[in-house]
Enzyme design. Sequence first.
Site, PDB file in Angstrom:
ATOM      1  N   ASN A  34     -11.780   3.765  14.255  1.00 18.92           N
ATOM      2  CA  ASN A  34     -12.597   4.791  14.924  1.00 18.92           C
ATOM      3  C   ASN A  34     -11.715   5.868  15.570  1.00 18.92           C
ATOM      4  O   ASN A  34     -12.206   6.727  16.277  1.00 18.92           O
ATOM      5  CB  ASN A  34     -13.527   4.168  15.975  1.00 18.92           C
ATOM      6  N   THR A  37      -7.261   5.192  19.414  1.00 19.74           N
ATOM      7  CA  THR A  37      -5.827   5.403  19.688  1.00 19.74           C
ATOM      8  C   THR A  37      -5.051   5.649  18.402  1.00 19.74           C
ATOM      9  O   THR A  37      -3.899   6.051  18.453  1.00 19.74           O
ATOM     10  CB  THR A  37      -5.200   4.181  20.402  1.00 19.74           C
ATOM     11  N   LEU A  63     -20.497  -4.188   9.876  1.00 14.76           N
ATOM     12  CA  LEU A  63     -19.866  -3.495   8.755  1.00 14.76           C
ATOM     13  C   LEU A  63     -20.269  -4.251   7.488  1.00 14.76           C
ATOM     14  O   LEU A  63     -20.149  -5.475   7.434  1.00 14.76           O
ATOM     15  CB  LEU A  63     -18.344  -3.555   8.971  1.00 14.76           C
ATOM     16  N   TYR A  64     -20.744  -3.510   6.491  1.00 11.62           N
ATOM     17  CA  TYR A  64     -21.150  -4.154   5.235  1.00 11.62           C
ATOM     18  C   TYR A  64     -20.309  -3.605   4.110  1.00 11.62           C
ATOM     19  O   TYR A  64     -20.556  -2.492   3.636  1.00 11.62           O
ATOM     20  CB  TYR A  64     -22.647  -3.928   4.971  1.00 11.62           C
ATOM     21  N   ASN A  99     -18.708  -9.420  14.576  1.00 12.96           N
ATOM     22  CA  ASN A  99     -19.089  -8.658  13.375  1.00 12.96           C
ATOM     23  C   ASN A  99     -18.188  -8.995  12.197  1.00 12.96           C
ATOM     24  O   ASN A  99     -18.647  -9.179  11.070  1.00 12.96           O
ATOM     25  CB  ASN A  99     -19.030  -7.154  13.663  1.00 12.96           C
ATOM     26  N   ARG A 106     -20.016 -14.290   5.361  1.00  8.77           N
ATOM     27  CA  ARG A 106     -20.892 -13.906   4.247  1.00  8.77           C
ATOM     28  C   ARG A 106     -20.119 -13.831   2.934  1.00  8.77           C
ATOM     29  O   ARG A 106     -20.598 -14.233   1.875  1.00  8.77           O
ATOM     30  CB  ARG A 106     -21.542 -12.546   4.575  1.00  8.77           C
ATOM     31  N   TYR A 145      -8.557  -7.020  28.426  1.00  8.57           N
ATOM     32  CA  TYR A 145      -7.725  -7.217  27.237  1.00  8.57           C
ATOM     33  C   TYR A 145      -7.356  -8.697  27.084  1.00  8.57           C
ATOM     34  O   TYR A 145      -7.632  -9.312  26.053  1.00  8.57           O
ATOM     35  CB  TYR A 145      -6.471  -6.359  27.359  1.00  8.57           C
ATOM     36  N   THR A 175       5.993  -5.479  20.271  1.00  3.08           N
ATOM     37  CA  THR A 175       6.540  -4.928  19.026  1.00  3.08           C
ATOM     38  C   THR A 175       6.712  -3.422  19.202  1.00  3.08           C
ATOM     39  O   THR A 175       5.910  -2.776  19.870  1.00  3.08           O
ATOM     40  CB  THR A 175       5.582  -5.244  17.865  1.00  3.08           C
ATOM     41  N   ARG A 186       3.798   2.295  26.994  1.00  7.16           N
ATOM     42  CA  ARG A 186       4.513   1.077  26.595  1.00  7.16           C
ATOM     43  C   ARG A 186       6.010   1.304  26.821  1.00  7.16           C
ATOM     44  O   ARG A 186       6.521   2.411  26.645  1.00  7.16           O
ATOM     45  CB  ARG A 186       4.214   0.718  25.140  1.00  7.16           C
TER      46      ARG A 186
HETATM   47  N1  LIG Z   1       2.057  -3.514  19.413  1.00  7.95           N
HETATM   48  C1  LIG Z   1       2.175  -4.618  20.086  1.00  7.95           C
HETATM   49  O1  LIG Z   1       3.244  -4.862  20.682  1.00  7.95           O
HETATM   50  C2  LIG Z   1       1.069  -5.649  20.120  1.00  7.95           C
HETATM   51  C3  LIG Z   1       1.292  -6.829  20.841  1.00  7.95           C
HETATM   52  C4  LIG Z   1       0.278  -7.777  20.876  1.00  7.95           C
HETATM   53  C5  LIG Z   1      -0.889  -7.578  20.182  1.00  7.95           C
HETATM   54  N2  LIG Z   1      -1.078  -6.433  19.486  1.00  7.95           N
HETATM   55  C6  LIG Z   1      -2.374  -6.256  18.806  1.00  7.95           C
HETATM   56  O2  LIG Z   1      -2.194  -5.675  17.534  1.00  7.95           O
HETATM   57  C7  LIG Z   1      -3.270  -4.775  17.260  1.00  7.95           C
HETATM   58  C8  LIG Z   1      -2.719  -3.410  16.910  1.00  7.95           C
HETATM   59  O3  LIG Z   1      -1.972  -2.920  18.017  1.00  7.95           O
HETATM   60  P1  LIG Z   1      -1.186  -1.532  17.956  1.00  7.95           P
HETATM   61  O4  LIG Z   1       0.019  -1.693  18.765  1.00  7.95           O
HETATM   62  O5  LIG Z   1      -1.077  -1.075  16.556  1.00  7.95           O
HETATM   63  O6  LIG Z   1      -2.192  -0.616  18.789  1.00  7.95           O
HETATM   64  P2  LIG Z   1      -2.846   0.803  18.438  1.00  7.95           P
HETATM   65  O7  LIG Z   1      -3.600   1.231  19.632  1.00  7.95           O
HETATM   66  O8  LIG Z   1      -1.804   1.707  17.886  1.00  7.95           O
HETATM   67  O9  LIG Z   1      -3.835   0.429  17.262  1.00  7.95           O
HETATM   68  C9  LIG Z   1      -5.140  -0.026  17.479  1.00  7.95           C
HETATM   69  C10 LIG Z   1      -6.041   0.653  16.457  1.00  7.95           C
HETATM   70  O10 LIG Z   1      -7.369   0.160  16.605  1.00  7.95           O
HETATM   71  C11 LIG Z   1      -8.270   1.282  16.555  1.00  7.95           C
HETATM   72  N3  LIG Z   1      -9.478   0.917  17.277  1.00  7.95           N
HETATM   73  C12 LIG Z   1      -9.621   0.713  18.616  1.00  7.95           C
HETATM   74  N4  LIG Z   1     -10.901   0.389  18.888  1.00  7.95           N
HETATM   75  C13 LIG Z   1     -11.562   0.372  17.698  1.00  7.95           C
HETATM   76  C14 LIG Z   1     -12.922   0.107  17.325  1.00  7.95           C
HETATM   77  N5  LIG Z   1     -13.847  -0.205  18.234  1.00  7.95           N
HETATM   78  N6  LIG Z   1     -13.244   0.197  16.018  1.00  7.95           N
HETATM   79  C15 LIG Z   1     -12.327   0.535  15.085  1.00  7.95           C
HETATM   80  N7  LIG Z   1     -11.043   0.803  15.381  1.00  7.95           N
HETATM   81  C16 LIG Z   1     -10.672   0.705  16.684  1.00  7.95           C
HETATM   82  C17 LIG Z   1      -7.487   2.409  17.208  1.00  7.95           C
HETATM   83  O11 LIG Z   1      -7.995   3.682  16.917  1.00  7.95           O
HETATM   84  C18 LIG Z   1      -6.089   2.175  16.645  1.00  7.95           C
HETATM   85  O12 LIG Z   1      -5.926   2.807  15.398  1.00  7.95           O
HETATM   86  C19 LIG Z   1      -4.170  -4.781  18.492  1.00  7.95           C
HETATM   87  O13 LIG Z   1      -5.250  -5.646  18.257  1.00  7.95           O
HETATM   88  C20 LIG Z   1      -3.281  -5.319  19.576  1.00  7.95           C
HETATM   89  O14 LIG Z   1      -4.020  -5.990  20.555  1.00  7.95           O
HETATM   90  C21 LIG Z   1      -0.126  -5.461  19.446  1.00  7.95           C
END
Ligand SMILES: NC(=O)c1ccc[n+]([C@@H]2O[C@H](COP(=O)([O-])OP(=O)(O)OC[C@H]3O[C@@H](n4cnc5c(N)ncnc54)[C@H](O)[C@@H]3O)[C@@H](O)[C@H]2O)c1
Length: 337
Positions: A34, A37, A63-64, A99, A106, A145, A175, A186
């Site tokens: 969406n 971020t 989402l289908y 979802n 399914r 979170y 990461t 971060r």
């Molecule tokens: N980067 C890290 O160090 C780290 C550490 C632990 C966990 N994670 C997990 O990995 C995943 C990705 O993290 P990231 O660092 O790439 O973060 P990010 O914010 O760059 O990516 C998250 C993505 O999810 C999308 N998004 C948010 N809400 C949404 C929704 N309701 N519907 C559809 N898309 C949606 C955002 O637009 C973005 O593209 C996350 O779930 C995060 O919790 C990341």
Amino acid sequence: MQKRTIVTGGAGFLGSHLCERLLKEKHDVLCVDNFYTGTKRNIRSMIGNPFFEVMRHDITFPLYVEVDQIFNLACPASPIHYQTDPVQTTKVNVHGSINLLGLAKRLGARILQASTSEVYGDPAVHPQPEHYSGCVTPIGPRACYDEGKRCAETLFFDYYRQHRVDIKVARIFNTYGPRMHPNDGRVVSNFIVQALHNRPITLYGSGAQTRSFCYVDDLIDGLVRLMNSASDFTGPVNLGNASEFTILELADLIVAMTGSRSKYVFKPLPMNDPKRRQPDLTLAKEKLGYAPKVSIEEGLRKTITYFDELLRTNGVTAGIVGVAEAEPTYNPHIALN
Ligand SMILES: NC(=O)c1ccc[n+]([C@@H]2O[C@H](COP(=O)([O-])OP(=O)(O)OC[C@H]3O[C@@H](n4cnc5c(N)ncnc54)[C@H](O)[C@@H]3O)[C@@H](O)[C@H]2O)c1
């Protein structure tokens, strides 16, 4: 047979690298995002590839689509972003997981959840093994979170036990790498951007708290290994890099590598900020043959190069080594979307 694979959050930092890796492995990739971020800039190198599709969709709504595999990465990951709308953060983790688990049920599709080391909270056990159940407050500002991700794990395991959904749960530790958002607070991106601008580097507390930093390629390798692992292995499994640094050591390294003239500014630790964080990777090694390869110096070099180019192309002069800088004039939220 070519696998049809969804990556939710595919336009984000980790998601975009994962989409690239899956395309290299000949998957037919559907990036669902969406753009909360995530950015189009992150995925522009893939646009035009006939096996890459983008769908603007919020996973809190059903989402289908027809697919074979689901990587669920959608969720804002930095405190600045996930605390802006904490109710939505909980919804992404709870409604979003329901979802996608419903979709997996399914279709009989395998589904992987990007969980987090934040499920351990401010840990009393060090390093953290998967059987440690954590120390998290349900009412603090990070809870949307931390508890959201914990509830998502609960849902994954309930769908596994109740509906026999084929699940995988990865607990991702800190990461970093190219395509991190330059302004999301971060620690790695913050320090690099501040250093490139020769601006004061903000350290919280004394800087003695530790983190373990994993380069993005290693993490993506772990996610792919987990998705392809034996069906009787669900996780949760820690993925990251076990080398531990204090925040001060990280700042020193970045200042040295950028040749920055930045000075340090110390601020109070934010509420519920964990003091130590380090993955126990024994299970990942045993079950997935996972072993991170990229050193902190090599990973930081690539990340610094990325931010240096990003800041230049957004109208800011930010030389890697010691060039006098003007204050930044760009707004990443406008420039990158
Ligand atoms: N980067 C890290 O160090 C780290 C550490 C632990 C966990 N994670 C997990 O990995 C995943 C990705 O993290 P990231 O660092 O790439 O973060 P990010 O914010 O760059 O990516 C998250 C993505 O999810 C999308 N998004 C948010 N809400 C949404 C929704 N309701 N519907 C559809 N898309 C949606 C955002 O637009 C973005 O593209 C996350 O779930 C995060 O919790 C990341």
